[in-house]
Design an enzyme around this catalytic site. Structure first.
Site, short mmCIF file in Angstrom:
data_model
loop_
_atom_site.label_atom_id
_atom_site.label_comp_id
_atom_site.label_asym_id
_atom_site.label_seq_id
_atom_site.Cartn_x
_atom_site.Cartn_y
_atom_site.Cartn_z
N HIS A 64 1.18 -1.33 0.13
CA HIS A 64 0.07 -0.02 -0.07
C HIS A 64 0.71 1.41 -0.06
O HIS A 64 1.45 1.82 1.41
CB HIS A 64 -0.58 -0.54 1.23
CG HIS A 64 -1.55 1.04 1.14
ND1 HIS A 64 -1.63 2.22 0.93
CD2 HIS A 64 -3.37 1.63 1.62
CE1 HIS A 64 -2.86 2.84 1.20
NE2 HIS A 64 -3.57 2.32 1.52
N TYR A 128 1.63 5.00 6.56
CA TYR A 128 2.04 3.72 5.78
C TYR A 128 4.14 3.88 6.44
O TYR A 128 4.28 2.42 6.31
CB TYR A 128 3.00 5.45 4.57
CG TYR A 128 3.79 4.83 3.53
CD1 TYR A 128 3.38 4.09 2.30
CD2 TYR A 128 4.78 5.05 3.18
CE1 TYR A 128 4.51 3.08 2.10
CE2 TYR A 128 6.02 5.06 2.44
CZ TYR A 128 5.42 3.29 2.01
OH TYR A 128 6.64 2.94 0.93
#
Length: 299
Positions: A64, A128
């Site tokens: 991702h 992230y």
């Protein structure tokens, strides 16, 4: 040798399909693959793929990577960047496979102006970075035969990239403002893929090289200076730009959901020493990519 590649259609995955083909028998998967599961939202599925295929080497280029989007979907980011990595690591350990995995400079807080070393303390600024760090730890804890490559500012000729965006804007606008207080090294997917292929061959003969590495192109720049180089090369190639003024602005001029590190410099001495490679200056790869862009005719 049998190699299993996850994330075959991403920037790095696309180049890995090329670089790994001469190294072994390659099975390349992505989220849409039918015969074997390559979907990282399904940890059990990707682990089962490893157990069925029993590859010698697994290369994971799936992740991702939408940094801002991850802030609003942390569960999905954790699933793709950590949970499925753990599932693959455990399956690889059962079958005796090596795992090659990519991580990011975003595991660091981005302070200072000294290139980060592998031994420096981590402190991610955003979701992230936190999920990528969790993925690193999951692999380290569950599969000793691993290579983790932290990289930064990745680009590729395929798909969208910073250079293409800058060129499009420079054809439309007379004035552009680009951030000048984030520092890093633009690193080509092509370089990452070639270094990976070499590192795999070394690791199979020298398993003691297993571990964590920083892998980026040489040198340092800012997004502003990166853009300036793109425009200079475009003009040399005879491309007409509307742009007459390029302004340097701080990160604060462009607020984003996810905080960005100011210092993305990575120290690559360990990688170059252990794998006996020289990492070229960032300008080399960017200019090569631009030349290919400028000379490619759209059919």
């Amino acid at each position: 040798m049998n190699i299993l590649l996850f994330g075959k259609t991403g920037q790095v995955g696309w180049e890995l399909q090329r670089s790994l083909a001469p190294v072994g028998n390659l099975i390349a998967l992505d989220v849409h693959s039918k015969e074997f599961c390559g979907d990282f939202s399904n940890p059990k599925g990707v682990a089962e793929t490893v157990r069925k295929l029993r590859p010698d080497v697994i290369v994971n280029a799936a992740a991702h990577t939408a940094v801002d989007k991850a802030e609003s979907e942390p569960e999905l980011a954790q699933l793709l960047n950590a949970t499925s990595v753990e599932a693959i690591a455990k399956a690889a350990n059962e079958t005796g496979a090596w795992v090659v995995h990519y991580s990011t400079d975003y595991v660091f807080p981005g302070t200072g102006d000294i290139p980060w070393q592998e031994t420096d303390a981590t402190s991610p600024l955003n979701v992230y970075g936190k999920t990528k760090l969790a993925g690193e730890k999951a692999l380290q804890d569950n599969c000793p035969k691993h290579l983790i490559f932290r990289t930064s500012w990745v680009y590729a000729g395929k798909g969208n990239n910073f250079a293409k965006t800058m060129l499009r804007l420079a054809k439309e606008r007379q004035t552009l403002s680009v951030i000048n207080d984030q520092y890093g090294a633009p690193t080509g997917a092509e370089l990452l893929a070639d270094c990976t292929a070499h590192a795999i061959r070394v690791a199979l003969n020298k398993p003691e090289v297993a571990g964590l590495y920083h892998l980026v192109a040489g040198g340092t720049t800012t997004w502003h200076d990166y853009a300036a180089l793109v425009f200079d090369e475009a003009r040399k190639a005879g491309i007409t730009l509307a742009l007459t003024e390029l302004n340097a602005v701080p990160t604060s001029a462009y607020p984003t959901p996810a905080s960005r590190p100011g210092n993305s410099r990575l120290n690559t001495e360990k990688f170059q020493r252990n794998f006996d490679l020289i990492l070229p200056q960032w300008e080399l790869g960017v200019k090569r990519m631009l030349t290919e862009m400028f000379t490619t005719t759209t059919i």
